[in-house]
Design an enzyme around this catalytic site. Structure first.
Site, mmCIF file in Angstrom:
data_model
loop_
_atom_site.group_PDB
_atom_site.id
_atom_site.type_symbol
_atom_site.label_atom_id
_atom_site.label_comp_id
_atom_site.label_asym_id
_atom_site.label_seq_id
_atom_site.Cartn_x
_atom_site.Cartn_y
_atom_site.Cartn_z
ATOM 1 N N ASP A 186 0.518 -1.479 0.082
ATOM 2 C CA ASP A 186 -0.379 0.102 -0.447
ATOM 3 C C ASP A 186 0.756 1.288 -0.027
ATOM 4 O OD1 ASP A 186 -2.329 -1.794 0.091
ATOM 5 O OD2 ASP A 186 -2.328 -1.748 2.413
ATOM 6 N N HIS A 212 -4.930 -1.770 -5.633
ATOM 7 C CA HIS A 212 -3.690 -0.253 -6.004
ATOM 8 C C HIS A 212 -4.839 0.115 -6.037
ATOM 9 C CE1 HIS A 212 -0.581 -3.347 -7.097
ATOM 10 N NE2 HIS A 212 -1.078 -3.972 -5.616
HETATM 11 P P1 GDP Z 1 -0.580 0.351 -3.729
HETATM 12 O O1 GDP Z 1 -1.103 -0.821 -3.336
HETATM 13 O O2 GDP Z 1 0.938 0.457 -3.104
HETATM 14 O O3 GDP Z 1 -1.117 0.863 -4.989
HETATM 15 O O4 GDP Z 1 -1.348 1.624 -2.675
HETATM 16 P P2 GDP Z 1 -2.677 1.336 -2.198
HETATM 17 O O5 GDP Z 1 -4.117 2.022 -3.240
HETATM 18 O O6 GDP Z 1 -3.243 0.044 -1.580
HETATM 19 O O7 GDP Z 1 -2.764 2.548 -1.252
HETATM 20 C C1 GDP Z 1 -2.575 3.649 -1.935
HETATM 21 C C2 GDP Z 1 -3.432 5.115 -1.411
HETATM 22 O O8 GDP Z 1 -3.154 6.788 -0.903
HETATM 23 C C3 GDP Z 1 -4.478 5.253 -2.403
HETATM 24 O O9 GDP Z 1 -5.665 5.230 -1.709
HETATM 25 C C4 GDP Z 1 -4.190 6.562 -3.125
HETATM 26 O O10 GDP Z 1 -5.195 6.733 -3.581
HETATM 27 C C5 GDP Z 1 -3.880 7.264 -2.219
HETATM 28 N N1 GDP Z 1 -2.369 7.925 -2.358
HETATM 29 C C6 GDP Z 1 -1.027 7.050 -3.561
HETATM 30 N N2 GDP Z 1 -0.366 8.767 -3.446
HETATM 31 C C7 GDP Z 1 -0.628 9.430 -2.574
HETATM 32 C C8 GDP Z 1 -0.085 10.447 -2.580
HETATM 33 O O11 GDP Z 1 1.128 11.388 -2.485
HETATM 34 N N3 GDP Z 1 -0.993 11.821 -1.050
HETATM 35 C C9 GDP Z 1 -2.149 11.765 -1.006
HETATM 36 N N4 GDP Z 1 -2.873 11.969 -0.087
HETATM 37 N N5 GDP Z 1 -2.805 9.741 -0.962
HETATM 38 C C10 GDP Z 1 -2.164 9.450 -1.934
HETATM 39 P P1 IMO Z 2 -1.157 -4.567 -2.080
HETATM 40 O O1 IMO Z 2 -1.056 -4.609 -3.532
HETATM 41 C C1 IMO Z 2 -1.619 -4.882 2.594
HETATM 42 C C2 IMO Z 2 -1.327 -8.758 3.816
HETATM 43 C C3 IMO Z 2 -1.905 -8.819 4.699
HETATM 44 C C4 IMO Z 2 -1.631 -10.341 5.474
HETATM 45 C C5 IMO Z 2 -0.079 -10.729 4.490
HETATM 46 C C6 IMO Z 2 -0.869 -11.814 3.887
HETATM 47 O O2 IMO Z 2 -2.593 -3.349 -2.017
HETATM 48 O O3 IMO Z 2 -0.212 -3.241 -1.650
HETATM 49 P P2 IMO Z 2 -2.322 -12.896 1.707
HETATM 50 O O4 IMO Z 2 -3.617 -12.532 1.701
HETATM 51 O O5 IMO Z 2 -1.391 -12.502 0.874
HETATM 52 O O6 IMO Z 2 -2.094 -14.392 2.227
HETATM 53 O O7 IMO Z 2 -1.983 -12.477 3.485
HETATM 54 O O8 IMO Z 2 -0.085 -10.193 3.134
HETATM 55 N N1 IMO Z 2 -1.320 -8.482 2.550
HETATM 56 C C7 IMO Z 2 -1.423 -6.932 1.913
HETATM 57 N N2 IMO Z 2 -0.983 -5.718 2.517
HETATM 58 N N3 IMO Z 2 -1.622 -4.523 0.472
HETATM 59 C C8 IMO Z 2 -1.827 -6.035 0.140
HETATM 60 O O9 IMO Z 2 -1.268 -5.310 -1.407
HETATM 61 C C9 IMO Z 2 -1.543 -6.976 0.444
HETATM 62 N N4 IMO Z 2 -1.365 -7.964 0.019
HETATM 63 C C10 IMO Z 2 -1.670 -8.956 1.153
HETATM 64 O O10 IMO Z 2 -3.228 -8.460 4.923
HETATM 65 O O11 IMO Z 2 -1.133 -9.808 6.589
HETATM 66 MG MG MG Z 3 -3.288 -1.776 -2.161
#
Ligand code: GDP
Ligand code: IMO
Ligand code: MG
Length: 428
Positions: A13, A41
Site C-alpha cells: 500500500d 491498487h
Molecule cells: P498500492 O497498493 O501500493 O497501490 O497502494 P494503495 O492504493 O493500497 O494505497 C495508497 C493510497 O494512498 C490510495 O488510496 C491512493 O489513492 C493514495 N495515494 C497515493 N499517493 C498519494 C499521495 O501522494 N497523497 C495522497 N494524499 N494520497 C495518495
Molecule cells: P497491495 O498490492 C497490504 C498482507 C495481508 C497479510 C499478509 C498475507 O495493495 O500493496 P495474503 O492474503 O497475501 O495471504 O496476506 O499480507 N497483504 C497486503 N497488505 N497490501 C497488499 O497488497 C496486501 N496483500 C496482502 O494483510 O498480512
Molecule cells: Mg494496496
C-alpha cells in the site's frame, strides 16, 4: 526506453497503483508478476477512482496489460473488474493472462478463511500460533498447491480432458482439508462447470504472454513490471510467517514476468513517506499515540481490499535500507508526502535497539518483534504541498526529509507524490 520494475519498499500500500498509472502513459506493456486479488491498487485519474485487485494499473493508458506466469488468478475477480472498468469507459481489449498463471478456485478462498479462523481460535495459546490477518483471497492455499505440484493453471481451461484428470487427482486431497475444517465437499462436476464458464468468459484472453514480453524487450519498448505488496511481506525476506506466499521484489519481477534479470534497467522502489502495515507481525515503528491516529485519519489508511484500518507508524529507515539491498533500487518514488504537511515534526527510525546493541539491519521475525526503534527527529514544514509540482516549490524542511529518505534508501528520488491524482506528482 526502459524495463522498469515498480516494487513496494515497505509492507504494501505504498501507492504502487498510483505510480504505475502515472508511468503507464509512456509504457507499451505493463505486467503484474506475482500475487493475486489480495492486491488493492488505487488509481485516481480523469476516468474516476478505481481500486484494482488484479488487472494491471496500466489499463487506463492503452498499454498492453498482462498477468504474468507468477500471478495467481481468480477469474471471478477478473470478470468483476472488467465489468467495472468497461462501465467506466475503459478499453479492456488489451488485457491478457498468461497460460502458466495458477487459478484460484473457490476452495482456496474457503481454506484460507477457515485457516484464519483456526489461527484466531488458537491465538495466544502458544507463540507461533498467531492470527496472520490474510486477505482471505486464497493466496496461501493456491501457492501451496502450486508448489506441491497440485495447482491448476489458466491454460488448463483450454484442455477439458486434462483439467478433469487434474481435478480427479487433486480434489480428494482438497476434500480432506475441507472436511478438516467442517466445510462442504467439492465435486469434479461442479468445478468442471465453473471451468467451462471461465473458459467461455476469458478463454481468449488466456495466452502465452512470453513472446509478447520477449518481443517488447528485444524491440526496446517500455515495459513496467507491477509489483504487489512490498518486501516486508516477501515470502523469503519478509516477516515470515506474517508474509504473503510470493516474492514482490525485483527478483520476483523477473521470475514472474519472463524478463531476464539482465534486461531490467530500473528498479523503482515505491516508498510511502511514513509506514503502514495491514495484518499481523512485527512493526517496530508502529505508533499508538495521537501521531498514529493523525496518520491513519489524514492518510485515510484503510485497506483497499479488505477495508481494515492500516496500522501506522514513522518511516523505518532500517527496513528501507534492507528493501533497497534486496531489490537493488535504482531510484525511489516517495508517496503521500502531503499527509505529513500538518505535523509539527516527523521521525525516522535509523536503528533497532536490542538490549545494549543497535542493529542497522532487519533481523529475523522473532527478534524484529523485540526491538525498540531509535529515532531521528526532523522539523515539520506545516505548509500545504499538494499543489507543488516541482522540487524547488517544496518547503526546505520537506526537501531535507526527502533527502534523508534518499540516503537511507541508497537511491535517488525520481518522483515525489503529493496527492492521489495523476497530476499531483513531482518528477526529478
Ligand atoms: P498500492 O497498493 O501500493 O497501490 O497502494 P494503495 O492504493 O493500497 O494505497 C495508497 C493510497 O494512498 C490510495 O488510496 C491512493 O489513492 C493514495 N495515494 C497515493 N499517493 C498519494 C499521495 O501522494 N497523497 C495522497 N494524499 N494520497 C495518495
Ligand atoms: P497491495 O498490492 C497490504 C498482507 C495481508 C497479510 C499478509 C498475507 O495493495 O500493496 P495474503 O492474503 O497475501 O495471504 O496476506 O499480507 N497483504 C497486503 N497488505 N497490501 C497488499 O497488497 C496486501 N496483500 C496482502 O494483510 O498480512
Ligand atoms: Mg494496496
Amino acid at each position: 526506453m526502459t524495463v522498469t520494475a515498480v516494487v513496494g519498499a515497505q509492507w504494501g500500500d505504498e501507492g504502487k497503483g498510483r505510480v504505475i498509472d502515472y508511468l503507464a502513459s509512456r509504457a507499451d506493456v505493463v505486467v503484474r508478476f506475482q500475487g493475486g486479488d489480495n492486491a488493492g491498487h488505487t488509481v485516481v485519474n480523469d476516468l474516476g477512482r478505481f481500486a484494482l485487485h488484479l488487472i494491471p494499473c496500466g489499463i487506463f493508458s492503452g498499454a498492453r496489460c498482462l498477468l504474468g506466469a507468477g500471478t495467481v488468478v481468480n477469474l471471478d475477480t477478473v470478470s468483476e473488474e472488467l465489468t467495472m472498468l468497461q462501465a467506466a469507459g475503459v478499453n479492456t481489449a488489451n488485457f491478457w493472462i498468461d497460460r502458466r498463471a495458477h487459478l484460484i478456485w473457490p476452495y482456496h478462498r474457503l481454506l484460507d478463511g477457515a485457516e484464519e479462523e483456526r489461527r484466531k481460535r488458537q491465538a495466544g495459546d502458544a507463540p507461533g500460533a498467531e492470527e496472520m490477518g490474510t486477505t482471505k483471497r486464497g493466496i496461501g492455499p493456491v501457492y501451496a498447491d502450486k508448489h506441491a505440484y497440485n495447482g491448476i493453471r489458466a491454460g488448463d481451461l483450454h484442455h477439458p480432458d486434462l483439467l478433469r484428470g487434474r481435478l480427479e487427482l487433486i480434489l480428494p486431497l482438497k476434500n480432506r482439508e475441507l472436511a478438516f475444517y467442517g466445510l462442504r465437499q467439492v465435486t469434479v462436476e461442479e468445478m468442471m462447470h465453473l471451468a467451462e464458464r471461465w473458459r467461455q468468459e476469458h478463454g481468449q484472453r488466456i495466452v502465452d504472454t512470453l513472446p509478447l514480453v520477449r518481443d517488447a524487450v528485444l524491440q526496446g519498448r517500455d515495459l513496467l513490471l507491477e509489483g504487489q505488496l512490498g518486501v516486508g511481506r516477501d515470502i523469503n525476506w519478509g516477516i515470515y510467517p506474517f508474509s504473503t506466499a510470493s516474492s514482490p521484489t525485483a527478483g520476483g519481477a523477473c521470475t514472474g514476468s519472463g524478463v531476464p534479470p539482465r534486461a531490467l534497467d530500473e528498479v523503482l522502489g515505491v516508498v510511502k513517506a511514513y509506514s503502514t502495515s495491514v495484518g499481523g507481525g512485527p512493526f517496530p515503528t508502529e505508533l499508538h499515540d495521537e501521531y498514529g491516529t493523525m496518520l491513519q485519519e489524514i492518510g485515510r489508511e484503510f485497506g483497499a481490499t479488505t477495508g481494515r484500518p492500516r496500522r501506522c507508524g514513522w518511516l523505518d529507515g532500517v527496513s528501507l535500507g534492507y528493501a533497497s539491498w534486496i531489490n537493488g533500487f535504482t531510484g525511489i518514488a516517495v508517496t503521500k508526502l502531503d499527509i505529513l504537511d500538518v505535523l509539527d515534526h516527523v521521525q525516522i527510525c535509523t536503528g533497532y535497539r536490542l538490549g545494549d546493541q543497535i542493529l542497522d539491519h532487519v533481523p529475523d521475525t522473532v527478534t524484529q518483534g523485540l526491538v525498540e526503534p531509535v529515532y531521528e527527529s526532523w522539523p515539520g514544514w506545516q505548509v500545504d504541498t499538494s499543489g507543488c509540482r516541482s522540487w524547488d516549490e517544496l518547503p526546505a524542511a520537506a526537501r531535507a526529509y526527502l533527502g534523508r529518505i534518499s540516503e537511507l534508501a541508497a537511491a535517488p528520488i525520481r518522483f515525489v507524490s503529493v496527492g492521489p491524482e495523476r497530476s499531483q506528482i513531482i518528477v526529478r
